[in-house]
Design a protein around this motif. Structure first.
Motif, PDB file in Angstrom:
ATOM      1  N   LEU A 131      48.194  43.359  38.189  1.00 47.68           N
ATOM      2  CA  LEU A 131      49.036  42.871  39.272  1.00 47.68           C
ATOM      3  C   LEU A 131      48.458  43.245  40.631  1.00 47.68           C
ATOM      4  CD1 LEU A 131      52.595  43.683  37.859  1.00 47.68           C
ATOM      5  CD2 LEU A 131      51.562  41.425  38.128  1.00 47.68           C
ATOM      6  N   ARG A 132      47.902  44.436  40.729  1.00 47.71           N
ATOM      7  CA  ARG A 132      47.307  44.863  41.998  1.00 47.71           C
ATOM      8  C   ARG A 132      46.096  43.996  42.342  1.00 47.71           C
ATOM      9  NH1 ARG A 132      47.643  46.144  47.063  1.00 47.71           N
ATOM     10  NH2 ARG A 132      46.219  47.763  47.791  1.00 47.71           N
ATOM     11  N   GLY A 133      45.288  43.670  41.338  1.00 46.85           N
ATOM     12  CA  GLY A 133      44.143  42.804  41.579  1.00 46.85           C
ATOM     13  C   GLY A 133      44.574  41.434  42.074  1.00 46.85           C
ATOM     14  N   ALA A 134      45.636  40.868  41.472  1.00 48.85           N
ATOM     15  CA  ALA A 134      46.143  39.562  41.890  1.00 48.85           C
ATOM     16  C   ALA A 134      46.660  39.616  43.327  1.00 48.85           C
ATOM     17  CB  ALA A 134      47.247  39.109  40.949  1.00 48.85           C
ATOM     18  N   GLU A 135      47.337  40.702  43.662  1.00 50.47           N
ATOM     19  CA  GLU A 135      47.884  40.875  45.013  1.00 50.47           C
ATOM     20  C   GLU A 135      46.770  40.879  46.056  1.00 50.47           C
ATOM     21  OE1 GLU A 135      51.347  43.758  46.619  1.00 50.47           O
ATOM     22  OE2 GLU A 135      49.598  44.799  45.821  1.00 50.47           O
ATOM     23  N   LEU A 136      45.683  41.562  45.753  1.00 51.16           N
ATOM     24  CA  LEU A 136      44.575  41.659  46.702  1.00 51.16           C
ATOM     25  C   LEU A 136      43.815  40.342  46.813  1.00 51.16           C
ATOM     26  CD1 LEU A 136      43.339  45.242  45.774  1.00 51.16           C
ATOM     27  CD2 LEU A 136      44.491  44.554  47.890  1.00 51.16           C
ATOM     28  N   LEU A 137      43.615  39.658  45.692  1.00 49.23           N
ATOM     29  CA  LEU A 137      42.934  38.369  45.739  1.00 49.23           C
ATOM     30  C   LEU A 137      43.690  37.379  46.626  1.00 49.23           C
ATOM     31  CD1 LEU A 137      41.715  37.630  42.095  1.00 49.23           C
ATOM     32  CD2 LEU A 137      40.298  37.953  44.122  1.00 49.23           C
ATOM     33  N   ALA A 138      45.006  37.464  46.605  1.00 45.95           N
ATOM     34  CA  ALA A 138      45.830  36.517  47.357  1.00 45.95           C
ATOM     35  C   ALA A 138      45.860  36.794  48.853  1.00 45.95           C
ATOM     36  CB  ALA A 138      47.257  36.531  46.807  1.00 45.95           C
ATOM     37  N   THR A 139      45.327  37.927  49.275  1.00 40.70           N
ATOM     38  CA  THR A 139      45.462  38.293  50.695  1.00 40.70           C
ATOM     39  C   THR A 139      44.144  38.687  51.362  1.00 40.70           C
ATOM     40  OG1 THR A 139      46.045  40.543  49.984  1.00 40.70           O
ATOM     41  CG2 THR A 139      47.862  39.047  50.473  1.00 40.70           C
ATOM     42  N   ALA A 140      43.058  38.777  50.600  1.00 44.17           N
ATOM     43  CA  ALA A 140      41.782  39.220  51.171  1.00 44.17           C
ATOM     44  C   ALA A 140      41.140  38.131  52.031  1.00 44.17           C
ATOM     45  CB  ALA A 140      40.829  39.632  50.059  1.00 44.17           C
ATOM     46  N   ASP A 141      40.303  38.573  52.987  1.00 41.13           N
ATOM     47  CA  ASP A 141      39.537  37.642  53.818  1.00 41.13           C
ATOM     48  C   ASP A 141      38.319  37.103  53.078  1.00 41.13           C
ATOM     49  OD1 ASP A 141      41.202  38.123  56.048  1.00 41.13           O
ATOM     50  OD2 ASP A 141      40.010  39.873  56.632  1.00 41.13           O
ATOM     51  N   VAL A 142      37.667  37.994  52.316  1.00 43.41           N
ATOM     52  CA  VAL A 142      36.412  37.656  51.646  1.00 43.41           C
ATOM     53  C   VAL A 142      36.489  38.120  50.191  1.00 43.41           C
ATOM     54  CG1 VAL A 142      33.889  37.842  51.699  1.00 43.41           C
ATOM     55  CG2 VAL A 142      35.201  38.046  53.827  1.00 43.41           C
ATOM     56  N   VAL A 143      35.970  37.304  49.273  1.00 43.48           N
ATOM     57  CA  VAL A 143      35.887  37.669  47.859  1.00 43.48           C
ATOM     58  C   VAL A 143      34.447  37.483  47.393  1.00 43.48           C
ATOM     59  CG1 VAL A 143      36.651  37.150  45.509  1.00 43.48           C
ATOM     60  CG2 VAL A 143      38.281  37.018  47.406  1.00 43.48           C
ATOM     61  N   LEU A 144      33.841  38.549  46.919  1.00 45.57           N
ATOM     62  CA  LEU A 144      32.509  38.507  46.326  1.00 45.57           C
ATOM     63  C   LEU A 144      32.677  38.714  44.822  1.00 45.57           C
ATOM     64  CD1 LEU A 144      31.888  39.095  49.345  1.00 45.57           C
ATOM     65  CD2 LEU A 144      29.935  40.454  48.573  1.00 45.57           C
ATOM     66  N   HIS A 145      32.292  37.730  44.007  1.00 43.14           N
ATOM     67  CA  HIS A 145      32.588  37.827  42.581  1.00 43.14           C
ATOM     68  C   HIS A 145      31.332  37.742  41.721  1.00 43.14           C
ATOM     69  CE1 HIS A 145      32.006  33.486  41.666  1.00 43.14           C
ATOM     70  NE2 HIS A 145      32.431  33.296  42.893  1.00 43.14           N
ATOM     71  N   ASP A 146      31.415  38.361  40.544  1.00 43.06           N
ATOM     72  CA  ASP A 146      30.340  38.296  39.563  1.00 43.06           C
ATOM     73  C   ASP A 146      30.271  36.904  38.954  1.00 43.06           C
ATOM     74  OD1 ASP A 146      29.632  40.911  39.943  1.00 43.06           O
ATOM     75  OD2 ASP A 146      30.670  41.675  38.175  1.00 43.06           O
ATOM     76  N   GLU A 147      29.153  36.613  38.304  1.00 39.31           N
ATOM     77  CA  GLU A 147      28.951  35.298  37.693  1.00 39.31           C
ATOM     78  C   GLU A 147      29.876  35.076  36.504  1.00 39.31           C
ATOM     79  OE1 GLU A 147      25.354  32.780  35.503  1.00 39.31           O
ATOM     80  OE2 GLU A 147      24.897  34.616  36.603  1.00 39.31           O
ATOM     81  N   LEU A 148      30.181  36.152  35.754  1.00 35.25           N
ATOM     82  CA  LEU A 148      30.952  36.014  34.525  1.00 35.25           C
ATOM     83  C   LEU A 148      32.463  36.013  34.743  1.00 35.25           C
ATOM     84  CD1 LEU A 148      28.933  38.279  32.060  1.00 35.25           C
ATOM     85  CD2 LEU A 148      28.786  35.806  32.398  1.00 35.25           C
ATOM     86  N   VAL A 149      32.919  36.142  35.974  1.00 39.09           N
ATOM     87  CA  VAL A 149      34.356  36.116  36.259  1.00 39.09           C
ATOM     88  C   VAL A 149      34.918  34.729  35.966  1.00 39.09           C
ATOM     89  CG1 VAL A 149      36.022  36.140  38.142  1.00 39.09           C
ATOM     90  CG2 VAL A 149      34.368  37.985  37.933  1.00 39.09           C
TER      91      VAL A 149
END
Length: 554
Positions: free
Chosen positions: A49-67
């Protein structure tokens, strides 16, 4: 009577979570901080839930290829999303790429951005998250770590392997198949380990891993073992065997990275404990043809049933050709005795104008609200009103009968022949509903609140490639318009191309449209909702699995 308004105390958890994700909310991502977030092993439903909360409000997202790409649907509109994957065997190249990622995180943090570094599994378990945290600490950039479900825990659970068992194994050892220098792990360190061993990043040197585990005083060659590829995803594959036979069995099955190797007596419980790959839709690639804004909820339901959703909308929702008519209808609601909705899209588009004019449920006055089915009724409920009339069968004919049989409207018709009905629907739709109401003496105003158009021609090549490559097992036909648009998109030979896959229809009307276009529908839902359609698919594949001679691999 006034439409019943939802009690605010009954607000759904999803609505509450959405409210908490607004910028400035207590749990929102804050400027000048980097969040190292574990994305989990593959299934997007395992994000915290914390990860979802941050994804919804962050300015920038850097993600791995396998996500999983579904996780990126949670990112707020306007955020900067960057892929920083670095798969491959060249260690020098990967180290250089990691240095670039470290520098990028530092620069973004110092620039005052709120950053989510979305990493597969858990950030601190063989994910170089600790190295990224060290780089941030050296630069004085604040950071937080949000743990994720790591692949040894997630993959084994979805494969039906309990890492510990009171009677079999009381310890777990998680090791990397190779060290940072590229050398093999020193397997002599595990000589005294009698519990379960999980090996990550060992597939490229599986022979050496197995040989090391079977070294002097270590594991018996007959020890149960397993390799789990793409754990927790619909394309998960599992091979179980004796330890000494694992490399051969893996080679025969074509199992490759990313995979987890599990060694220990607990792997012998798989036949009893496996659950994920026994779901009826497990491994099925399901084409979701709904418009983009509706596809996400459908895709989630597909994944919950073990399938993998492939989103490729065949229709797009556009504003109506005469928006002024919608405005006029909304402003004149008090003059209608019934307001009728025949789709979730109709509800969404109608209420967009409703809200633009600053209105609330009181604007409906004493009008009765009718919805063609539970999905449309749920869309109304989400906007603060509840449908008075919902037919048992979700068809225009049944909705007309339910409206005419409604006690309040029947009383009105008995007192005065003038019963006014507003029908908010698509520009093009079946005429049976307004025709039957007019035949009964009602005055019906049909107001198009949206228009469906075929998807852009550029989607044709993507669809043809997926079908020709065998990447689709099931196609969901969720409306007559999606059927027509799908056939138009594929062009001549559409029926032949779609004959190679299972076509599943949401109801008899959609099936009839498909058959008129020459399609062969294999499954038709008894209940015309998305959940009803997927339930019908479950029954179809369950029956196939129960048929003599059928078997699941793995």
């Amino acid at each position: 009577m006034f439409p019943r308004r939802n009690d605010p105390s009954e607000e759904s958890p999803g609505a509450a979570a959405a409210g908490a994700m607004n910028d400035g909310a207590p749990g929102a991502a804050r400027p000048g901080i980097v969040y190292l977030v574990g994305a989990g092993p593959g299934d997007p439903g395992l994000l915290t839930l914390r990860g979802a909360e941050l994804l919804a409000t962050a300015d920038v997202v850097l993600h791995d290829e396998l996500v999983h790409t579904a996780l990126l649907d949670r990112v707020r509109e306007g955020a900067d999303v960057r892929s920083v994957g670095k798969r491959g065997g060249d260690r020098v190249v990967k180290d250089a790429k990691q240095a670039e990622i470290d520098a990028e995180l530092v620069a973004l943090g110092l620039a005052g951005r709120s950053v989510v570094r979305l990493k597969g599994g858990d950030p601190f378990l063989f994910g170089r998250g600790s190295e990224e945290a060290e780089a941030l600490a050296r630069a004085g950039v604040p950071f937080e770590v949000v743990p994720g479900v790591c692949s040894p825990l997630g993959a084994t659970a979805y494969a039906g392997i309990s890492l510990t068992h009171r009677h079999i194994a009381s310890s777990v050892m998680i090791v990397s198949g190779v060290t940072r220098a590229g050398r093999s792990f020193d397997w002599s360190e595990l000589a005294s380990v009698r519990g379960t061993i999980c090996v990550l990043m060992g597939m490229q040197a599986l022979d050496a891993v197995v040989a090391g585990l079977m070294g002097p005083g270590r594991r018996d060659p007959a020890t149960p073992a397993a390799a789990i590829q793409w754990g927790t995803r619909a394309d998960q594959r599992v091979v179980s065997s004796r330890l000494d036979e694992l490399p051969r069995r893996v080679g025969e099955a074509g199992i490759e990275s990313p995979a987890v190797i599990v060694v220990g007596a607990v792997t012998g419980l798989r036949d009893t404990l496996r659950w994920f790959d026994r779901k009826p839709l497990f491994g099925k690639r399901v084409l979701v043809t709904r418009p983009r804004h509706q596809a996400r909820s459908t895709s989630r339901l597909v994944r919950l049933r073990g399938g993998e959703a492939v989103e490729l909308p065949t229709i797009e929702i556009h504003p109506p050709p005469d928006p002024a008519r919608v405005t006029e209808a909304v402003r004149s609601l008090s003059g209608y005795h019934a307001v009728v909705f025949t789709s979730e899209n109709g509800v969404a588009c109608f209420f967009k104008e409703f809200e633009r004019l600053g209105l609330d449920a009181r604007a409906f006055g004493p009008a009765r609200l009718a919805a063609i089915g539970v999905g449309t009724a749920a869309a109304l409920a989400a906007r603060g009103v509840r449908a008075d009339i919902v037919p048992r069968e979700f068809r225009g004919e049944e909705l007309a009968e339910a409206i005419l049989a409604d006690p309040a409207l029947a009383e009105r018709r008995a007192a005065s022949p003038r019963v006014r009905v507003l029908l908010a629907r698509a520009l093009v739709a079946r005429e049976v509903l307004p025709e039957r109401l007019r035949a009964a003496g009602c005055e019906v105003d049909v107001v198009p609140v949206y228009e469906t158009r075929p998807a852009s021609a550029g989607r044709r090549e993507e669809l043809l490639r997926a079908l020709s490559a065998g990447e689709i097992d099931v196609v969901l036909l969720t409306s007559s318009s999606t059927v027509d648009s799908l056939c138009d998109l594929l062009g001549e030979g559409a029926a032949a191309r779609l004959d190679r896959v299972l076509l599943a229809s949401i109801g008899p009307i959609t099936t009839a449209t498909a058959e008129k276009r020459g399609l062969r529908v294999g499954v038709t839902a008894e209940v015309s909702t998305t959940a009803g359609l997927l339930d019908a698919l479950d029954r179809h594949f369950t029956a196939l699995q129960a048929a003599p001679g059928s078997a699941r691999s793995g």
